[in-house]
Motif scaffolding. Structure first.
Motif, PDB file in Angstrom:
ATOM      1  N   ASP B  23     -34.902 -29.709   3.851  1.00 52.70           N
ATOM      2  CA  ASP B  23     -34.232 -30.796   4.395  1.00 52.70           C
ATOM      3  C   ASP B  23     -34.953 -31.854   4.630  1.00 52.70           C
ATOM      4  OD1 ASP B  23     -31.829 -28.989   4.119  1.00 52.70           O
ATOM      5  OD2 ASP B  23     -31.535 -28.999   6.348  1.00 52.70           O
ATOM      6  N   PHE B  25     -35.760 -35.469   6.629  1.00 51.77           N
ATOM      7  CA  PHE B  25     -35.266 -36.015   7.764  1.00 51.77           C
ATOM      8  C   PHE B  25     -36.131 -37.500   7.869  1.00 51.77           C
ATOM      9  CE2 PHE B  25     -34.764 -31.858   8.650  1.00 51.77           C
ATOM     10  CZ  PHE B  25     -33.507 -31.609   9.456  1.00 51.77           C
ATOM     11  N   TYR B  26     -35.373 -38.593   8.044  1.00 52.37           N
ATOM     12  CA  TYR B  26     -35.934 -39.747   8.106  1.00 52.37           C
ATOM     13  C   TYR B  26     -35.475 -40.872   8.857  1.00 52.37           C
ATOM     14  CZ  TYR B  26     -37.345 -44.375   6.044  1.00 52.37           C
ATOM     15  OH  TYR B  26     -37.792 -45.672   6.072  1.00 52.37           O
ATOM     16  N   GLU B  27     -36.315 -41.391   9.830  1.00 46.81           N
ATOM     17  CA  GLU B  27     -35.909 -42.642  10.666  1.00 46.81           C
ATOM     18  C   GLU B  27     -36.422 -43.899  10.186  1.00 46.81           C
ATOM     19  OE1 GLU B  27     -36.303 -41.600  14.619  1.00 46.81           O
ATOM     20  OE2 GLU B  27     -35.465 -43.815  15.304  1.00 46.81           O
ATOM     21  N   LEU B  36     -30.914 -42.752  11.556  1.00 52.30           N
ATOM     22  CA  LEU B  36     -31.513 -41.414  11.404  1.00 52.30           C
ATOM     23  C   LEU B  36     -30.730 -40.560  10.242  1.00 52.30           C
ATOM     24  CD1 LEU B  36     -33.410 -38.932  12.394  1.00 52.30           C
ATOM     25  CD2 LEU B  36     -31.935 -38.410  14.276  1.00 52.30           C
ATOM     26  N   THR B  38     -30.451 -37.788   7.537  1.00 52.13           N
ATOM     27  CA  THR B  38     -30.597 -36.318   7.081  1.00 52.13           C
ATOM     28  C   THR B  38     -30.061 -36.098   5.847  1.00 52.13           C
ATOM     29  OG1 THR B  38     -30.376 -35.745   9.496  1.00 52.13           O
ATOM     30  CG2 THR B  38     -30.424 -33.903   7.780  1.00 52.13           C
ATOM     31  N   PRO B 367     -30.718 -32.353  13.450  1.00 53.54           N
ATOM     32  CA  PRO B 367     -31.866 -33.382  13.497  1.00 53.54           C
ATOM     33  C   PRO B 367     -32.241 -33.689  14.922  1.00 53.54           C
ATOM     34  CG  PRO B 367     -29.907 -34.536  12.679  1.00 53.54           C
ATOM     35  CD  PRO B 367     -29.724 -32.935  12.964  1.00 53.54           C
ATOM     36  N   GLY B 412     -40.569 -39.556   9.762  1.00 51.89           N
ATOM     37  CA  GLY B 412     -39.637 -38.364   9.287  1.00 51.89           C
ATOM     38  C   GLY B 412     -40.832 -37.287   8.436  1.00 51.89           C
ATOM     39  N   SER B 413     -39.712 -36.670   7.985  1.00 53.28           N
ATOM     40  CA  SER B 413     -40.565 -35.591   6.747  1.00 53.28           C
ATOM     41  C   SER B 413     -41.176 -35.968   5.888  1.00 53.28           C
ATOM     42  CB  SER B 413     -39.554 -34.470   6.824  1.00 53.28           C
ATOM     43  OG  SER B 413     -38.409 -34.639   6.133  1.00 53.28           O
ATOM     44  N   PRO B 449     -38.788 -37.555  14.012  1.00 53.83           N
ATOM     45  CA  PRO B 449     -37.324 -37.175  13.562  1.00 53.83           C
ATOM     46  C   PRO B 449     -37.580 -35.834  12.648  1.00 53.83           C
ATOM     47  CG  PRO B 449     -37.797 -38.942  12.350  1.00 53.83           C
ATOM     48  CD  PRO B 449     -39.129 -38.847  13.145  1.00 53.83           C
ATOM     49  N   TYR B 450     -36.988 -35.020  13.174  1.00 57.59           N
ATOM     50  CA  TYR B 450     -37.143 -33.721  12.407  1.00 57.59           C
ATOM     51  C   TYR B 450     -36.103 -32.595  12.785  1.00 57.59           C
ATOM     52  CZ  TYR B 450     -39.113 -29.646  10.166  1.00 57.59           C
ATOM     53  OH  TYR B 450     -39.177 -28.490   9.418  1.00 57.59           O
ATOM     54  N   GLY B 451     -35.729 -31.601  11.936  1.00 57.17           N
ATOM     55  CA  GLY B 451     -34.798 -30.581  12.307  1.00 57.17           C
ATOM     56  C   GLY B 451     -35.300 -29.155  11.770  1.00 57.17           C
TER      57      GLY B 451
END
Lengths: 355, 481
Positions: B23, B25-27, B36, B38, B367, B412-413, B449-451
């Motif tokens: 997945d 994740f981006y802010e 935010l 996802t 997230p 984010g990721s 920001p991450y999950g």
């Protein structure tokens, strides 16, 4: 077939869909209706010993019913089988939008069987009827024949766009399908203008689709959108099959006493020559500015049409060169003769159908 | 039977751009709104990606999303779809986008409200990672239907040959019955032939698909001359991937994270230099204890696809060189003098890193904003925080069994090099770096920001730079389903 054309247009205009689009519902509703109607025919004939259809029915797995009802019911089951298979196919291999894939072929065989079943159902009755009833049934029979032609040409749609109409491959592909329908329907009915009527039904149906679909708004939901559009993209202008159909009808009226192979050989040549003689220059016309209007539909493209492509620049693929051209031409002639001969055989059998 | 064969196909785990963490994740800022985002990419391409967007502040009334190839101009975008707004949470929006081909895509996000309009683009890798077999329940439906169709076709042909031409009421004679049996046998054989051809077609389609299924880069590691680590990226063959097209990410072609096993209480963040061959990289190792180590090597290709190649290596004691430049190590964990607090990491010089948890319980695939603060010995915010490789911080999330690894930034990721390809729509990849500047330096707080993708125990290594020194804090996260 409205659902099929609608669905193809949906993919060319909007791009993405779900199982429950109106076009899909239209397609599968046909399968369900055919299954229910034919199921009723079969069950009522089986359980009601006084059914008027009982004496003119065939037996299958303990059931009794008109032969066409069994064929259409088979088509309905095939169409319904294709639905979960197609859904799984998309999950496993992606949401492809290709017409030709294994689950789509099962669906197509189901649709074809529904049409064929309807044709045989009509034939069984028509071959036992006379007078006005036969005339009414003949009209229905020719209409269904035309829809079979629509169904088969849809399968070739993505292979014979107008860009490729100056290649011999297109004529070979058409020769593999169309003479079979003309010969079978004409032979099966014995009607003098059968092929012309069948081609007429095909022409009117495709014309209506090509004129009606762009009246409805649509917006691409997939990218990249190389060609912005705001309406459904219609099918291309129909092939000018009505001209070779008319010539074949005239010829068959005068060659009824010939042997089948001799007739098929001449018919194959004639079909191919006449079709190429009209379609080749007509394709040039479709590429010209004069065809860029709603009537001829050369202004409509899918959202993914590349502005640099031959298709959008109104250019033809080059005709095959050298040996390949002659090879394609030879196969086109062989295909036209063979499918005509096969059509005669099928037509002769259809003429004898009583149940 | 193809259906039966399909049942036996294996299911592959998604492994790309990080490990076991598909997945995105981006802010970032879409005009006046901080969002935010996802994106959960599909496992099969073409497929449907799920998009969830939470507005960090109020004011957003409508959010629209559209998919586009990463480097395609916005003019080629399809008509964006309006996302569904949650009835319970008006700042939460959800929707889907279709990713139609393998490669780098972006999700264009348009936010709208009374303060105005804004737009961002979130890069998303579209990679087929799964070979799916057919579910037993579906096969149980399809196989009988298939049998009915095959036998039904033969029976219809047989009935046709036997009775179709008979006048009503007439019974078939022995010749017709015999002929109908022959027809049935011929049609049955023909149908079986069609099934064989169909099976070949299916196999060819499955073969075509298997060619696009993502095959991660392999990493080979060896130590020579005492402390020279030699790495080789080995391409198992996947589409037109190359290893000579890598983009610098924060100025480095490769970011190598080394974690000691099984304790996972030390991390090295190194930057090997490319060797003579494009697939080779070399790194002079610092001093390291003997033992087993997990290696995670992040690279970004020219098309924006980021990959993490992994391997494990057994090292004898390394008498290594001093770390230089952007290379950093956590050093052995420092035992606190007072009671142990899992949300506090003791650092050299009396500094401490605090995990300011936004949630008591962490759930998989949700997230979160993982927020950390760097404080001095007196408990005050560190005053001399600097950018570390252009970022206010770097974080590595590693599952205790090594099955998950993600290198995450304050944006984010998404890898910074991939983000750079999405310009001009995407905001700077470190959203906190500039506008939160405190007097005379960067803020001491950093947010990631991450999950976390699966339930389990994770190590979180957080790196910040202050006074020219890179500080690495280590934390534990327990993730529930």
């Amino acid at each position: 077939m409205t659902g099929t054309h609608w669905d193809i247009s949906w993919h060319r205009s909007i791009g993405r869909d779900t199982f429950w689009t109106p076009a899909h519902v239209d397609i599968y509703l046909c399968g369900i209706l055919a299954g229910l109607a034919c199921g009723y025919l079969i069950l009522s004939t089986t359980w009601d010993r006084d059914s008027p259809l009982r004496k003119s029915s065939v037996a299958l797995w303990g059931f009794r019913g008109p032969l066409g009802a069994f064929i259409s019911a088979w088509g309905g089951i095939a169409m319904l089988t294709s639905a979960p298979f197609d859904d799984w196919w998309h999950s496993a291999y992606g949401l492809d939008v290709r017409i030709i894939s294994p689950p789509h072929m099962i669906l197509a065989s189901g649709i074809m069987a529904v049409h064929l079943g309807a044709l045989i159902l009509i034939l069984g009755q028509m071959n036992r009827a006379d007078g006005d009833q036969r005339t009414r049934l003949l009209r229905l029979y020719l209409y269904v024949g035309g829809m079979i032609l629509v169904c088969l040409t849809v399968l070739q749609m993505e292979l014979i766009y107008r860009t490729s109409m100056h290649t011999m491959r297109t004529y070979r592909l058409v020769a593999m399908v169309v003479p079979l329908v003309f010969a079978a329907i004409a032979r099966g009915s014995g009607y003098r203008w059968a092929a012309t009527w069948v081609a007429g039904v095909y022409t009117v149906f495709v014309l209506l689709m090509s004129w009606i679909l762009p009246l409805f708004p649509a917006e691409p939901k997939l990218g990249p959108v190389l060609h912005p559009l705001h309406q459904f993209t219609p099918p291309e202008f129909p092939l000018l099959l009505i001209v070779p159909a008319l010539v074949l009808d005239l010829m068959w009226q005068r060659t009824a006493r010939w042997g089948l192979w001799k007739q098929a050989t001449i018919s194959g040549f004639v079909f191919l020559a006449v079709f190429a003689a009209v379609q080749w220059p007509f394709a040039s016309f479709l590429m010209s500015p004069a065809a860029r209007n709603r009537f001829f539909g050369a202004i409509f493209f899918g959202y993914y049409a590349d502005p640099n492509s031959l298709y959008m620049r109104y250019l033809f693929r080059p005709v095959e060169s050298g040996a390949l051209f002659w090879k394609e031409l030879a196969w086109a002639i062989v295909a036209a003769i063979a499918t005509t001969r096969l059509g005669f055989t099928a037509g002769n059998w259809m003429r004898r159908v009583r149940r | 039977m193809k259906i039966l064969a399909a049942l036996l196909l294996a299911v592959a785990a998604p492994l790309y751009s990080h490990v076991g963490s598909p997945d995105v994740f981006y802010e970032g800022s879409a005009g006046p709104y901080r969002l935010l985002v996802t994106v959960r990419p599909p496992q099969v391409i073409p497929g449907v990606a799920e998009v969830e967007i939470r507005s960090v502040g109020p004011g957003v009334e409508k959010v629209r999303v559209a998919p586009l190839r990463l480097t395609a101009a916005a003019q080629f975008s399809p008509v964006p779809d309006e996302m569904r707004r949650s009835k319970d949470d008006p700042q939460f929006f959800s929707g889907t986008v279709w990713l139609m081909s393998t490669g780098s895509w972006k999700v264009l996000v348009q936010a709208e409200g009374k303060p105005g309009k804004g737009e961002i683009a979130v890069p998303v890798p579209a990679l087929s990672t799964r070979v799916m077999g057919m579910q037993t329940s579906l096969a149980a439906i399809l196989i009988p239907l298939c049998l009915v169709l095959v036998l039904g076709l033969a029976a219809i042909a047989s009935a046709s040959a036997r009775e179709a031409e008979l006048e009503p009421g007439q019974m078939p004679d022995a010749r017709r019955i015999r002929r109908s049996r022959i027809v049935m046998a011929v049609v049955l054989a023909g149908t079986c032939g069609v099934l064989v051809l169909g099976n070949s077609w299916w196999s060819a389609e499955a073969g075509d698909y298997s060619r696009i299924v993502y095959k991660p880069l392999q990493l080979k590691a060896a130590v020579q001359d005492g402390n020279h680590l030699l790495l080789t990226l080995d391409d198992p063959g996947w589409l037109n991937r190359r290893v000579d097209d890598l983009l610098p990410d924060h100025g480095h072609l490769m970011h190598l994270f080394i974690v000691n096993l099984p304790r996972m209480d030390q991390v090295w963040h190194l930057h090997p230099e490319r060797g003579r061959e494009p697939e080779t990289f070399a790194q002079t190792l610092p001093t390291m204890a003997a033992g087993q180590y997990a290696l995670f090597a992040d690279v970004v290709h020219a098309n924006g696809i980021a990959e993490t190649a992994t391997t494990r290596i057994e090292l004898s004691t390394i008498d290594g060189a001093k770390l230089e430049g952007d290379d950093a190590a956590s050093g052995p964990p420092i035992i606190p003098k007072g009671g142990y607090n899992p949300d506090v990491a003791e650092l050299p010089g009396g500094y401490r890193m605090l995990w300011e948890r936004s949630a008591v319980r962490i759930r998989a695939r949700q997230p979160y904003e993982f927020r950390f603060r760097l404080v001095d010995a007196q408990g005050a915010d560190a005053k001399d925080v600097e950018l570390y490789m252009g970022m206010q911080g770097h974080a590595a999330f590693v599952k205790d069994d090594g099955s998950v690894f993600a290198h995450v930034h304050p944006s984010g990721s998404v890898a910074a090099a991939t983000l750079a390809l999405t310009t001009p729509l995407t905001t700077p990849d470190d959203p906190h770096a500039m506008h939160n500047m405190a007097h005379g330096g960067l803020p001491a707080q950093v947010t990631f920001p991450y999950g976390l993708p699966q339930p389990g125990i994770y190590r979180i290594f957080v790196q910040m730079k202050r006074g020219g020194e890179i500080m690495t804090g280590m934390f534990n996260a327990s993730v529930e389903n």
